[in-house]
Design a protein around this motif. Structure first.
Motif, PDB file in Angstrom:
ATOM      1  N   PHE A  21       7.722   2.238   3.415  1.00  0.00           N
ATOM      2  CA  PHE A  21       6.874   2.728   2.323  1.00  0.00           C
ATOM      3  C   PHE A  21       7.743   3.529   1.351  1.00  0.00           C
ATOM      4  O   PHE A  21       8.292   4.571   1.703  1.00  0.00           O
ATOM      5  N   PHE A  43      -2.647   6.633   1.072  1.00  0.00           N
ATOM      6  CA  PHE A  43      -2.169   5.304   1.465  1.00  0.00           C
ATOM      7  C   PHE A  43      -1.560   5.372   2.871  1.00  0.00           C
ATOM      8  O   PHE A  43      -1.802   4.493   3.710  1.00  0.00           O
ATOM      9  N   VAL A  60       6.848  -1.521   0.600  1.00  0.00           N
ATOM     10  CA  VAL A  60       5.544  -1.382  -0.067  1.00  0.00           C
ATOM     11  C   VAL A  60       5.596  -0.095  -0.872  1.00  0.00           C
ATOM     12  O   VAL A  60       6.113   0.914  -0.398  1.00  0.00           O
ATOM     13  N   THR A  61       5.097  -0.143  -2.091  1.00  0.00           N
ATOM     14  CA  THR A  61       5.114   1.062  -2.920  1.00  0.00           C
ATOM     15  C   THR A  61       3.820   1.192  -3.711  1.00  0.00           C
ATOM     16  O   THR A  61       3.170   0.183  -4.031  1.00  0.00           O
ATOM     17  N   ALA A  62       3.459   2.450  -4.006  1.00  0.00           N
ATOM     18  CA  ALA A  62       2.237   2.690  -4.782  1.00  0.00           C
ATOM     19  C   ALA A  62       2.551   2.824  -6.267  1.00  0.00           C
ATOM     20  O   ALA A  62       1.675   3.176  -7.048  1.00  0.00           O
ATOM     21  N   HIS A 111       0.943  -1.372  -3.206  1.00  0.00           N
ATOM     22  CA  HIS A 111       0.025  -0.883  -2.163  1.00  0.00           C
ATOM     23  C   HIS A 111      -1.375  -1.483  -2.295  1.00  0.00           C
ATOM     24  O   HIS A 111      -2.056  -1.674  -1.296  1.00  0.00           O
ATOM     25  N   TYR A 158      -1.310  -4.686  -0.496  1.00  0.00           N
ATOM     26  CA  TYR A 158      -1.201  -4.462   0.953  1.00  0.00           C
ATOM     27  C   TYR A 158      -2.563  -4.039   1.524  1.00  0.00           C
ATOM     28  O   TYR A 158      -2.994  -4.525   2.565  1.00  0.00           O
ATOM     29  N   ALA A 178      -6.306   3.524  -3.458  1.00  0.00           N
ATOM     30  CA  ALA A 178      -6.129   3.927  -2.046  1.00  0.00           C
ATOM     31  C   ALA A 178      -7.084   5.062  -1.687  1.00  0.00           C
ATOM     32  O   ALA A 178      -7.665   5.069  -0.596  1.00  0.00           O
TER      33      ALA A 178
END
Ligand code: SF4
Ligand code: SF4
Length: 669
Positions: free
Chosen positions: A435, A454, A508-510, A534, A537, A662
């Motif tokens: 992450f 998240f 995975v990134t927001a 994200h 995901y 999220a």
């Protein structure tokens, strides 16, 4: 015989002059830098077919799209009439009638499209003078140019009908031409002389039209197909992916673009191809809120400069006042360049696949790296990046703060924490994902809640995830978009090293900006990562039932598309589907999905003041508030900041909240 000689003289002179003009224009492209655009040929052919021949981009606007489609295909079919008339110039009785039924189909289509084009031309002429849409309101010279072209097209059609009507009246075979036959019904007899007049008029208008084209904005008739074929071909198409500068190459003396010679030949071809339709300007958030930036003018100024410098360079002229000028400053001002949010709305709308963003960033590169000329606010941003490895003034060790906060919160609630520090494991091999919190996710107080939300979702779903903590550095996105490629590359190299050290494959990134850079730009620096946003995901976890919402959020929510998630990476559905899974009543803003309006923060503008016009975030917030939604959902830290500020400024903070997807999904669990 005399007719054939006279025709031959006119025809070969006109064709010779046309070839001479095209040769000159092509030679001007050579003043620019080389660039390989000959890869992905099958995909290029497919896109060219769809965009250039089926005109899918023009059809985004129904009326204008249909009008243009008629003119375009009308012209393709009518080329056979022109060809037939030219051959007839040398062999007076020539027709394509020997093609039999094919000739009947061709002539029918010519009649049908000829009539359609004529109606379209009349309609377009009226539209230029009465109730003209804003994007078509141009200066006097451009208006005269457009009118002249439309009149020429009209004359080509009228003379074509004149020829076939006269042929019918004098009893010659014309294939199947119902429109011409209908017109012929109004006349009792025809004459060879009248036919000759129409034939000469037709030929002369066509040859004049052909030679006028290269010197007008209608050059796109010739260049739009190759321009579309050679357009950016990064995935996701038409991905605007910045090209790295090789700082180790000592032969490079100019970083970025100061003048047209520093652009690539494709940038110059873009200039030739601009139809001046104004579609790009009509969607530009900077222009629409009163900034100096006009994407159409960026392209036409490149063309203007090319046309001035090209002949001088091609003829090896070494001294001329024109050569003392530069594209940057003398044609395009720094204010224009700094106003761009790199939202990509212009590229999305452009029917001939022009890329406005790459030259803008390249010109910023010149301003920053060659001239040290940039807005004051950037001194702080660049200093923070150099000292803290993030655009904010927080030390690298504070990147771990959210991790500590999350651990405490989970411990208090007695919940298991699946988060692992990759540095403790020594490798990411046993993890499902890494992450990437991003700088905003780690340092921005408001966005830290999104990061933790998240992470909580990952815990809920039992995902084994790792974080890089203080080993994570800015991805380089703000520095790159702000023209500081050198600074950006120092981070990129350090991050690539860290990611390789731990054998990281899935990220995975927001943050859509981190996502775009890691996913689409890091591969130019030696690492291929599988990067997911994200919202995608979360959407997958919901679909796999690893997350199961228990309570519906029965609230009116409007979702704001982040440009880097939407237009750059085509992610429109995942955030919406995640929100719907949480039970919200989703309402759309007037401009959404690939027509979405920027929040004003992209391209490093997050860190710059807006001195002119209305603020972009206020324009977007007003649009969001108009939906009556109680929550504005976002999926990007920059969008969240801009819209939260907007809601505050509109004094609506008590009634309307800005939340990340999220956070909303977590509330529903
Ligand atoms: S990228 Fe966005 S802000 Fe920049 S010129 Fe294009 S439309 Fe305008
Ligand atoms: S750049 Fe594209 S969208 Fe903009 S005016 Fe030119 S052709 Fe139209």
């Amino acid at each position: 015989m005399l007719r054939a000689i006279l025709f031959g003289l006119i025809f070969f002179s006109a064709t010779g002059f046309f070839i001479y003009s095209i040769k000159n224009f092509l030679s001007y492209l050579k003043i620019a830098k080389p660039e390989n655009r000959f890869y992905e040929i099958p995909k290029r052919l497919k896109n060219t077919f769809e965009i250039a021949f089926l005109q899918t981009k023009l059809l985004r606007s129904k009326l204008a799209g249909i009008l243009h489609l008629c003119i375009y295909w009308g012209f393709v079919v009518l080329l056979f009439v022109v060809l037939e008339s030219i051959i007839e110039g040398f062999f007076p009785d020539f027709t394509f009638a020997f093609l039999g039924p094919v000739y009947s189909i061709l002539t029918f289509l010519q009649d049908f499209f000829g009539a359609l084009v004529l109606v379209t031309v009349i309609f377009s002429l009226i539209r230029r003078y009465v109730g003209t849409p804003k994007r078509l309101q141009v200066d006097k010279a451009a208006k005269i140019d457009a009118t002249f072209i439309l009149v020429m097209i009209g004359l080509v059609m009228i003379t074509m009908f004149g020829m076939s009507v006269e042929k019918i009246l004098i009893g010659q075979s014309v294939g199947y031409r119902p429109v011409s036959a209908f017109i012929a019904g109004f006349f009792s007899s025809g004459s060879h002389t009248v036919y000759e007049i129409f034939w000469w008029a037709h030929i002369l208008v066509v040859l004049l039209f052909m030679n006028y084209l290269p010197y007008s904005k209608h050059f796109h008739v010739l260049s739009s197909v190759p321009n579309t074929f050679f357009s950016n071909y990064e995935i996701p198409y038409p991905g605007i992916v910045l090209k790295p500068i090789n700082f180790e190459d000592e032969s490079i003396v100019q970083y970025g673009v100061k003048d047209v010679e520093d652009l690539t030949w494709k940038n110059l071809l873009d200039g030739y191809t601009c139809t001046e339709c104004g579609r790009c300007t009509s969607v530009c958030p900077a222009n629409l809120t009163g900034k100096l930036l006009d994407p159409k003018l960026i392209v036409t100024k490149i063309r203007k400069r090319t046309m001035e410098v090209g002949p001088l360079v091609a003829n090896k002229v070494e001294s001329d006042p024109v050569l003392d000028k530069n594209l940057v400053h003398d044609y395009i001002t720094p204010q224009e360049l700094w106003a761009c949010t790199t939202c990509m709305a212009c590229v999305q709308e452009c029917p001939v696949m022009i890329d406005h963003i790459t030259p803008i960033i390249d010109m910023r590169r010149d301003l920053v790296m060659m001239e040290s000329e940039f807005p004051n606010e950037l001194n702080t941003v660049f200093r923070n990046l150099e000292n803290n490895e993030s655009p904010w003034a927080f030390g690298a060790e504070q990147r771990n703060d959210w991790i500590d906060e999350l651990s405490e919160e989970l411990a208090k609630e007695g919940k298991e924490n699946h988060l692992r520090k990759v540095s403790n494991l020594g490798t990411a091999d046993d993890l499902d994902i890494v992450f990437w919190s991003g700088c905003a996710g780690a340092f921005d107080k408001r966005y830290r809640n999104v990061t933790k939300s998240f992470a909580q979702l990952l815990n809920h779903a039992g995902v084994k995830y790792g974080v890089l903590g203080s080993e994570e550095k800015c991805t380089g996105d703000p520095a790159r978009r702000l023209g500081n490629e050198f600074l950006a590359q120092t981070f990129i190299q350090q991050n690539v090293e860290t990611l390789k050290k731990y054998n990281v494959k899935k990220v995975v990134t927001a943050c859509p900006h981190c996502m775009h850079t890691l996913k689409n730009e890091y591969n130019k620096f030696g690492i291929d990562l599988d990067v997911t946003h994200h919202t995608e995901y979360i959407d997958n976890l919901l679909k796999e039932k690893k997350l199961q919402p228990k309570k519906e959020i029965k609230e009116k929510v409007t979702y704001h598309d982040s440009c880097y998630l939407g237009r750059y990476n085509h992610i429109y559905n995942s955030p919406r589907e995640s929100l719907e899974s949480a039970g919200v009543d989703l309402v759309e803003m007037a401009r959404s999905k690939d027509k979405g309006f920027c929040c004003g923060a992209g391209g490093g503008r997050m860190f710059l003041e807006e001195h002119e016009g209305k603020r972009v975030n206020i324009e977007r917030t007003e649009e969001a508030l108009k939906t009556g939604a109680k929550t504005i959902a976002t999926a990007c830290p920059f969008c969240m900041t801009m819209l939260t500020d907007g809601v505050k400024e509109k004094e609506k903070s008590d009634e309307v909240k800005v939340k990340d997807v999220a956070e909303i999904v977590l509330e529903s669990l």
